[in-house]
Design an enzyme around this catalytic site. Structure first.
Site, PDB file in Angstrom:
ATOM      1  N   GLU A   9      30.768  19.810  11.858  1.00 34.51           N
ATOM      2  CA  GLU A   9      31.504  19.964  10.945  1.00 34.51           C
ATOM      3  C   GLU A   9      32.928  18.570  11.266  1.00 34.51           C
ATOM      4  O   GLU A   9      34.012  18.750  10.840  1.00 34.51           O
ATOM      5  CB  GLU A   9      31.849  20.278   9.530  1.00 34.51           C
ATOM      6  CG  GLU A   9      30.963  21.200   9.018  1.00 34.51           C
ATOM      7  CD  GLU A   9      31.349  22.230   8.373  1.00 34.51           C
ATOM      8  OE1 GLU A   9      32.485  23.469   8.232  1.00 34.51           O
ATOM      9  OE2 GLU A   9      30.438  23.482   8.273  1.00 34.51           O
ATOM     10  N   PRO A  10      32.223  17.233  12.472  1.00 33.51           N
ATOM     11  CA  PRO A  10      33.191  17.146  12.245  1.00 33.51           C
ATOM     12  C   PRO A  10      34.178  16.147  12.039  1.00 33.51           C
ATOM     13  O   PRO A  10      33.435  15.275  10.774  1.00 33.51           O
ATOM     14  CB  PRO A  10      32.863  16.165  13.684  1.00 33.51           C
ATOM     15  CG  PRO A  10      31.897  16.012  13.256  1.00 33.51           C
ATOM     16  CD  PRO A  10      30.955  17.214  12.526  1.00 33.51           C
ATOM     17  N   GLY A  11      35.991  16.407  11.727  1.00 34.02           N
ATOM     18  CA  GLY A  11      36.443  15.223  11.161  1.00 34.02           C
ATOM     19  C   GLY A  11      37.595  14.658  11.652  1.00 34.02           C
ATOM     20  O   GLY A  11      36.780  12.732  12.214  1.00 34.02           O
ATOM     21  N   ARG A  12      37.905  15.116  12.302  1.00 35.36           N
ATOM     22  CA  ARG A  12      39.086  14.054  13.335  1.00 35.36           C
ATOM     23  C   ARG A  12      38.669  13.661  14.088  1.00 35.36           C
ATOM     24  O   ARG A  12      38.802  11.778  14.878  1.00 35.36           O
ATOM     25  CB  ARG A  12      40.000  14.726  13.585  1.00 35.36           C
ATOM     26  CG  ARG A  12      41.485  14.668  14.169  1.00 35.36           C
ATOM     27  CD  ARG A  12      42.385  15.367  14.697  1.00 35.36           C
ATOM     28  NE  ARG A  12      42.795  16.693  14.176  1.00 35.36           N
ATOM     29  CZ  ARG A  12      44.078  16.600  13.578  1.00 35.36           C
ATOM     30  NH1 ARG A  12      44.774  16.010  13.260  1.00 35.36           N
ATOM     31  NH2 ARG A  12      44.083  17.450  12.599  1.00 35.36           N
ATOM     32  N   TYR A  51      53.594  18.215  10.223  1.00 38.21           N
ATOM     33  CA  TYR A  51      53.153  19.357  11.352  1.00 38.21           C
ATOM     34  C   TYR A  51      53.814  18.735  12.438  1.00 38.21           C
ATOM     35  O   TYR A  51      53.729  19.425  13.298  1.00 38.21           O
ATOM     36  CB  TYR A  51      51.644  18.649  11.398  1.00 38.21           C
ATOM     37  CG  TYR A  51      50.459  19.011  10.737  1.00 38.21           C
ATOM     38  CD1 TYR A  51      50.723  20.329  10.017  1.00 38.21           C
ATOM     39  CD2 TYR A  51      49.913  18.017  10.253  1.00 38.21           C
ATOM     40  CE1 TYR A  51      49.370  20.394   8.944  1.00 38.21           C
ATOM     41  CE2 TYR A  51      48.563  17.514   9.358  1.00 38.21           C
ATOM     42  CZ  TYR A  51      48.865  19.404   8.267  1.00 38.21           C
ATOM     43  OH  TYR A  51      47.403  19.488   8.336  1.00 38.21           O
ATOM     44  N   CYS A 102      62.913   8.687  -0.428  1.00 39.84           N
ATOM     45  CA  CYS A 102      64.045   9.661  -0.330  1.00 39.84           C
ATOM     46  C   CYS A 102      63.930  11.241   0.310  1.00 39.84           C
ATOM     47  O   CYS A 102      63.885  12.589  -1.195  1.00 39.84           O
ATOM     48  CB  CYS A 102      64.771  10.118  -1.735  1.00 39.84           C
ATOM     49  SG  CYS A 102      64.950   8.288  -2.314  1.00 39.84           S
ATOM     50  N   GLU A 103      64.102  11.414   0.906  1.00 39.93           N
ATOM     51  CA  GLU A 103      63.967  12.323   1.794  1.00 39.93           C
ATOM     52  C   GLU A 103      64.152  12.768   3.539  1.00 39.93           C
ATOM     53  O   GLU A 103      63.676  11.748   4.323  1.00 39.93           O
ATOM     54  CB  GLU A 103      62.142  13.038   2.408  1.00 39.93           C
ATOM     55  CG  GLU A 103      61.584  13.720   0.900  1.00 39.93           C
ATOM     56  CD  GLU A 103      62.465  14.879   0.109  1.00 39.93           C
ATOM     57  OE1 GLU A 103      62.376  15.875   0.881  1.00 39.93           O
ATOM     58  OE2 GLU A 103      61.932  15.504  -0.971  1.00 39.93           O
TER      59      GLU A 103
HETATM   60  C1  LIG Z   1      35.691  23.985   6.791  1.00 38.98           C
HETATM   61  C2  LIG Z   1      36.232  22.662   7.603  1.00 38.98           C
HETATM   62  N1  LIG Z   1      35.229  22.104   8.534  1.00 38.98           N
HETATM   63  C3  LIG Z   1      35.666  21.458   9.363  1.00 38.98           C
HETATM   64  C4  LIG Z   1      37.198  20.375   9.013  1.00 38.98           C
HETATM   65  C5  LIG Z   1      37.330  19.239   9.978  1.00 38.98           C
HETATM   66  O1  LIG Z   1      37.860  19.659  11.272  1.00 38.98           O
HETATM   67  P1  LIG Z   1      38.283  18.211  12.239  1.00 38.98           P
HETATM   68  O2  LIG Z   1      38.434  16.980  11.286  1.00 38.98           O
HETATM   69  O3  LIG Z   1      39.127  18.923  12.970  1.00 38.98           O
HETATM   70  O4  LIG Z   1      37.020  18.149  13.019  1.00 38.98           O
HETATM   71  C6  LIG Z   1      37.849  21.110   8.865  1.00 38.98           C
HETATM   72  C7  LIG Z   1      39.304  21.020   8.615  1.00 38.98           C
HETATM   73  O5  LIG Z   1      39.690  21.320   8.959  1.00 38.98           O
HETATM   74  C8  LIG Z   1      37.621  22.105   7.985  1.00 38.98           C
HETATM   75  O6  LIG Z   1      38.095  22.770   7.303  1.00 38.98           O
END
Ligand SMILES: Cc1ncc(COP(=O)(O)O)c(C=O)c1O
Length: 426
Positions: A283-286, A326, A353-354
């Site tokens: 499940e890659p995102g970043r 973060y 405004c923070e």
């Molecule tokens: C369940 C789940 N899968 C995948 C991701 C994606 O993580 P990343 O963006 O670090 O790859 C997240 C992000 O927090 C998540 O909560």
């Protein structure tokens, strides 16, 4: 200091002008105004290819974590590359489906799924729900009964592994709200073993995000493997092993060369599961999208106080929340590098405004002037997806560079967008 294109591929200066994916960034800023998110889809494609190459011939599914960047065109691009999706809300599920991601490639994670969201998932025929609480499975069973379906479930296990990342993005420890304890997974598995509406068929874990040292990720993958072996020995037909996302990227120049590449990471994962007959889900995102995005912003003013020099830009914490949320580092470069001799240590701040609307602290940058542009690097993940309308600021436009041509993939919000769901008293 590494070269710019070592920090972000396809980013360089041509005749002193910042160029991304072959396109001049100042031209983008003039054409589409700022703040502006720019994504290089060709770079995205390169990342996807690397990940697939690392997995080799092993049976796998890349379920892109939509939360990282849910732009519809970007999701369509993912769909065209054969990717699936990891969604965490009904909205993300609908976006993924609308983008053409087949339901049988979608997994639904997240703590706190509503009855409506569960029904939507059951009705759409998604690959699996990743179950995070003991009550959730009852709700899924009820929806399955109502809709006369048999639903595949994956238990998200919390392996109590320290991902060694920022505490706000660590999810694999027993002190966080995520996943189920191993004993709970066993109890629920037995409880639903012969259930006519539920098929216990997967185990998942996701221990956090921006994980630089991959050893906790590999430890978590081995944990899943061992747990699955135990379940199989007890007669469960487990066909999916979902290792989550989490791979970190090098935001800081000092980290260049230290981050594990997508290909190497995938190779290590494929090695852990070399004898595994089931489907390995990632499940890659970043790691897929961060590098492919820039946030371009215009200098509004340089403000000196007795103690500081502030560079006030037109992007604020509402547009890029990571630094204030973060204390994350985003490298900032000047879009025009022709006059770079005098350098100043700036706090780069937005107009919100923070006091905490700080995008970078004590950052050495050229002495910039009003109306010049800067670019925040690695803004493709958790940038626009976390943007808000705080201070009644319309959210930025998004542009994609695709085969060296430009596509506006989301227009800048307007005042009309800000008030469209509000009702006047008159
Ligand atoms: C369940 C789940 N899968 C995948 C991701 C994606 O993580 P990343 O963006 O670090 O790859 C997240 C992000 O927090 C998540 O909560």
């Amino acid at each position: 200091m590494p070269m710019l294109n070592q920090l972000v591929r396809t980013l360089n200066y041509r005749d002193g002008r910042l160029c991304f994916g072959g396109v001049f960034v100042d031209e983008l800023a003039t054409k589409f105004q700022t703040p502006l998110y720019v994504y290089n889809f060709d770079l995205l494609m390169q990342n996807i290819r690397e990940l697939k190459a690392g997995m080799g011939g092993r049976l796998h599914l890349i379920a892109y974590a939509v939360k990282a960047n849910p732009n519809l065109a970007l999701l369509e691009f993912m769909a065209r590359q054969g990717l699936g999706a990891d969604v965490v809300s009904g909205g993300e599920l609908q976006l993924a489906l609308k983008a053409g991601i087949p339901p049988e490639r979608i997994v639904f994670s997240g703590v706190g799924k509503t009855k409506e969201e569960i029904e939507l998932g059951v009705q759409s025929g998604i690959l699996a729900f990743n179950i995070e609480t003991k009550r959730e499975i009852d709700r899924i069973e009820q929806a399955a009964i109502r809709l006369q379906k048999k639903v595949d479930v994956t238990f998200r296990i919390n392996p109590d592994i320290d991902a060694k990342t920022h505490p706000k993005i660590a999810t694999g420890l027993h002190t966080t709200k995520f996943g189920l304890l191993p004993d709970e997974v066993l109890q629920l598995s037995y409880k639903f073993k012969s259930n006519p509406h539920i098929r216990v068929s997967g185990i998942s874990a996701h221990i956090g995000s921006q994980i630089f040292d991959t050893s906790p990720l590999l430890e978590s993958a081995r944990f899943i493997k061992q747990f699955v072996a135990k379940l199989r020995a007890d007669g469960f037909a487990i066909s999916r092993l979902d290792i989550g996302g989490g791979l970190g990227v090098a935001y800081h120049p000092d980290d260049v060369g230290k981050a594990t590449s997508l290909q190497n990471y995938a190779q290590s994962i494929a090695a852990v599961f070399s004898d595994e007959p089931g489907l390995v889900i990632m499940e890659p995102g970043r790691s897929l999208v961060a590098e492919s995005g820039l946030l371009v912003s215009r200098v509004l003013e340089v403000k000196q106080t007795p103690k500081k020099s502030f560079l006030i830009v037109d992007a604020g914490m509402n547009d890029l929340m990571r630094p204030s949320m973060y204390s994350s580092y985003h490298h900032i470069v000047s879009v025009d590098a022709r006059e770079q001799s005098v350098r100043v240590e700036f706090d780069v701040v937005g107009p919100v405004c923070e006091t905490g609307d700080i995008l970078a602290e004590r950052r050495s940058l050229p002495m910039l002037q009003e109306c010049q542009y800067v670019a925040f690097l690695h803004a493709g993940a958790y940038g626009m997806s976390m943007a808000s309308n705080y201070n009644s600021r319309p959210r930025p436009a998004e542009v994609a560079i695709f085969d060296q041509s430009l596509r506006l993939i989301r227009s800048r919000e307007t005042f009309a967008d800000l008030i469209k769901n509000q009702y006047s008293l008159t």
